[in-house]
Motif scaffolding. Sequence first.
Motif, PDB file in Angstrom:
ATOM      1  N   ALA A  74      -3.294 -16.301  -8.814  1.00 39.82           N
ATOM      2  CA  ALA A  74      -3.556 -16.312  -7.374  1.00 39.82           C
ATOM      3  C   ALA A  74      -2.761 -15.191  -6.724  1.00 39.82           C
ATOM      4  O   ALA A  74      -1.611 -14.945  -7.082  1.00 39.82           O
ATOM      5  N   ARG A  75      -3.391 -14.510  -5.761  1.00 42.83           N
ATOM      6  CA  ARG A  75      -2.773 -13.362  -5.092  1.00 42.83           C
ATOM      7  C   ARG A  75      -2.706 -13.614  -3.589  1.00 42.83           C
ATOM      8  O   ARG A  75      -3.714 -13.861  -2.951  1.00 42.83           O
ATOM      9  N   TRP A  76      -1.491 -13.572  -3.055  1.00 43.51           N
ATOM     10  CA  TRP A  76      -1.275 -13.612  -1.609  1.00 43.51           C
ATOM     11  C   TRP A  76      -0.949 -12.189  -1.195  1.00 43.51           C
ATOM     12  O   TRP A  76      -0.123 -11.528  -1.832  1.00 43.51           O
ATOM     13  N   ALA A  77      -1.588 -11.698  -0.124  1.00 45.25           N
ATOM     14  CA  ALA A  77      -1.359 -10.318   0.296  1.00 45.25           C
ATOM     15  C   ALA A  77      -1.475 -10.194   1.807  1.00 45.25           C
ATOM     16  O   ALA A  77      -2.298 -10.852   2.434  1.00 45.25           O
ATOM     17  N   GLN A  78      -0.632  -9.347   2.351  1.00 44.50           N
ATOM     18  CA  GLN A  78      -0.698  -9.000   3.765  1.00 44.50           C
ATOM     19  C   GLN A  78      -0.315  -7.532   3.900  1.00 44.50           C
ATOM     20  O   GLN A  78       0.662  -7.080   3.327  1.00 44.50           O
ATOM     21  N   LYS A  79      -1.118  -6.805   4.670  1.00 41.15           N
ATOM     22  CA  LYS A  79      -0.833  -5.393   4.920  1.00 41.15           C
ATOM     23  C   LYS A  79      -1.060  -5.143   6.402  1.00 41.15           C
ATOM     24  O   LYS A  79      -2.123  -5.454   6.933  1.00 41.15           O
ATOM     25  N   SER A  80      -0.058  -4.610   7.076  1.00 39.71           N
ATOM     26  CA  SER A  80      -0.152  -4.303   8.500  1.00 39.71           C
ATOM     27  C   SER A  80       0.157  -2.833   8.703  1.00 39.71           C
ATOM     28  O   SER A  80       1.068  -2.290   8.101  1.00 39.71           O
ATOM     29  N   SER A  81      -0.614  -2.214   9.577  1.00 40.19           N
ATOM     30  CA  SER A  81      -0.405  -0.807   9.900  1.00 40.19           C
ATOM     31  C   SER A  81      -0.247  -0.687  11.403  1.00 40.19           C
ATOM     32  O   SER A  81      -1.075  -1.174  12.163  1.00 40.19           O
ATOM     33  N   VAL A  82       0.841  -0.041  11.849  1.00 37.62           N
ATOM     34  CA  VAL A  82       1.081   0.138  13.272  1.00 37.62           C
ATOM     35  C   VAL A  82       0.359   1.385  13.756  1.00 37.62           C
ATOM     36  O   VAL A  82      -0.382   1.364  14.715  1.00 37.62           O
ATOM     37  N   LEU A  83       0.547   2.471  13.105  1.00 35.72           N
ATOM     38  CA  LEU A  83      -0.185   3.700  13.386  1.00 35.72           C
ATOM     39  C   LEU A  83      -0.893   4.062  12.092  1.00 35.72           C
ATOM     40  O   LEU A  83      -0.299   4.042  11.026  1.00 35.72           O
ATOM     41  N   THR A  84      -2.159   4.361  12.184  1.00 36.43           N
ATOM     42  CA  THR A  84      -2.956   4.594  10.991  1.00 36.43           C
ATOM     43  C   THR A  84      -2.268   5.591  10.059  1.00 36.43           C
ATOM     44  O   THR A  84      -1.986   6.718  10.436  1.00 36.43           O
ATOM     45  N   ASP A  85      -1.976   5.128   8.862  1.00 36.96           N
ATOM     46  CA  ASP A  85      -1.330   5.926   7.806  1.00 36.96           C
ATOM     47  C   ASP A  85       0.036   6.485   8.201  1.00 36.96           C
ATOM     48  O   ASP A  85       0.481   7.473   7.634  1.00 36.96           O
ATOM     49  N   ALA A  86       0.689   5.884   9.177  1.00 34.69           N
ATOM     50  CA  ALA A  86       2.016   6.373   9.568  1.00 34.69           C
ATOM     51  C   ALA A  86       3.075   5.316   9.276  1.00 34.69           C
ATOM     52  O   ALA A  86       4.026   5.569   8.556  1.00 34.69           O
ATOM     53  N   ILE A  87       2.918   4.131   9.828  1.00 33.28           N
ATOM     54  CA  ILE A  87       3.877   3.045   9.618  1.00 33.28           C
ATOM     55  C   ILE A  87       3.095   1.838   9.121  1.00 33.28           C
ATOM     56  O   ILE A  87       2.189   1.357   9.803  1.00 33.28           O
ATOM     57  N   TYR A  88       3.422   1.379   7.926  1.00 31.44           N
ATOM     58  CA  TYR A  88       2.741   0.192   7.432  1.00 31.44           C
ATOM     59  C   TYR A  88       3.714  -0.721   6.704  1.00 31.44           C
ATOM     60  O   TYR A  88       4.734  -0.298   6.180  1.00 31.44           O
ATOM     61  N   LEU A  89       3.379  -1.990   6.691  1.00 31.78           N
ATOM     62  CA  LEU A  89       4.157  -3.026   6.012  1.00 31.78           C
ATOM     63  C   LEU A  89       3.246  -3.700   5.004  1.00 31.78           C
ATOM     64  O   LEU A  89       2.116  -4.049   5.329  1.00 31.78           O
ATOM     65  N   ARG A  90       3.746  -3.887   3.798  1.00 33.25           N
ATOM     66  CA  ARG A  90       2.943  -4.501   2.742  1.00 33.25           C
ATOM     67  C   ARG A  90       3.763  -5.586   2.062  1.00 33.25           C
ATOM     68  O   ARG A  90       4.922  -5.377   1.722  1.00 33.25           O
ATOM     69  N   LYS A  91       3.138  -6.738   1.860  1.00 35.01           N
ATOM     70  CA  LYS A  91       3.786  -7.848   1.167  1.00 35.01           C
ATOM     71  C   LYS A  91       2.735  -8.474   0.257  1.00 35.01           C
ATOM     72  O   LYS A  91       1.632  -8.775   0.690  1.00 35.01           O
ATOM     73  N   GLU A  92       3.094  -8.631  -1.033  1.00 38.30           N
ATOM     74  CA  GLU A  92       2.151  -9.158  -2.009  1.00 38.30           C
ATOM     75  C   GLU A  92       2.865 -10.071  -2.991  1.00 38.30           C
ATOM     76  O   GLU A  92       4.009  -9.821  -3.355  1.00 38.30           O
TER      77      GLU A  92
END
Length: 161
Positions: A74-92
């Motif tokens: 099972a895979r839990w994933a979240q990806k958030s981007s504040v400015l496109t391709d500039a600031i992003y947060l990834r958790k998996e």
Amino acid sequence: MKHSARTVGRFSWRLATAGAALALLAACSTTGQSFDSAGLSKIVPGTTTLTQAEGLLGAAPTDIYRQLDGSLTARWAQKSSVLTDAIYLRKELWLRFDSYGRFERVVNSVNVMSEPGKPPTAPNTVPGQSGQAASPAPNPLADTSARSIDNTVVSYPLSAE
């Protein structure tokens, strides 16, 4: 109706602020579902089921990969981007469950700081003797100290004579 310079200045300031906020919101994106990675410390190998893991992590998995033997990952994933391709947060978080539906191990994790819980261990004491560790039972087949080793060799003829 007459507008003063101050009123026009306030209106243009508010319009500029609203436009900037709208532009920032348009540049934000989120994929996956937010999950509580601290719940991983309560997931115990051999005990916790997928349904219980969903409750502890606060979300259903993003993907489930089932195997022919009945096990699954099972895979839990979240990806958030504040400015496109500039600031992003990834958790998996990737968790493996056996064919009986019990958690086995963490396959992979990205930006997840906690570790899975430990299975409870039985106290290693002899009944009736508190505080003394139990010694392992002797293996009669491996213990050769009390008997001699028999080196009898048996041979069988290969041809019938």
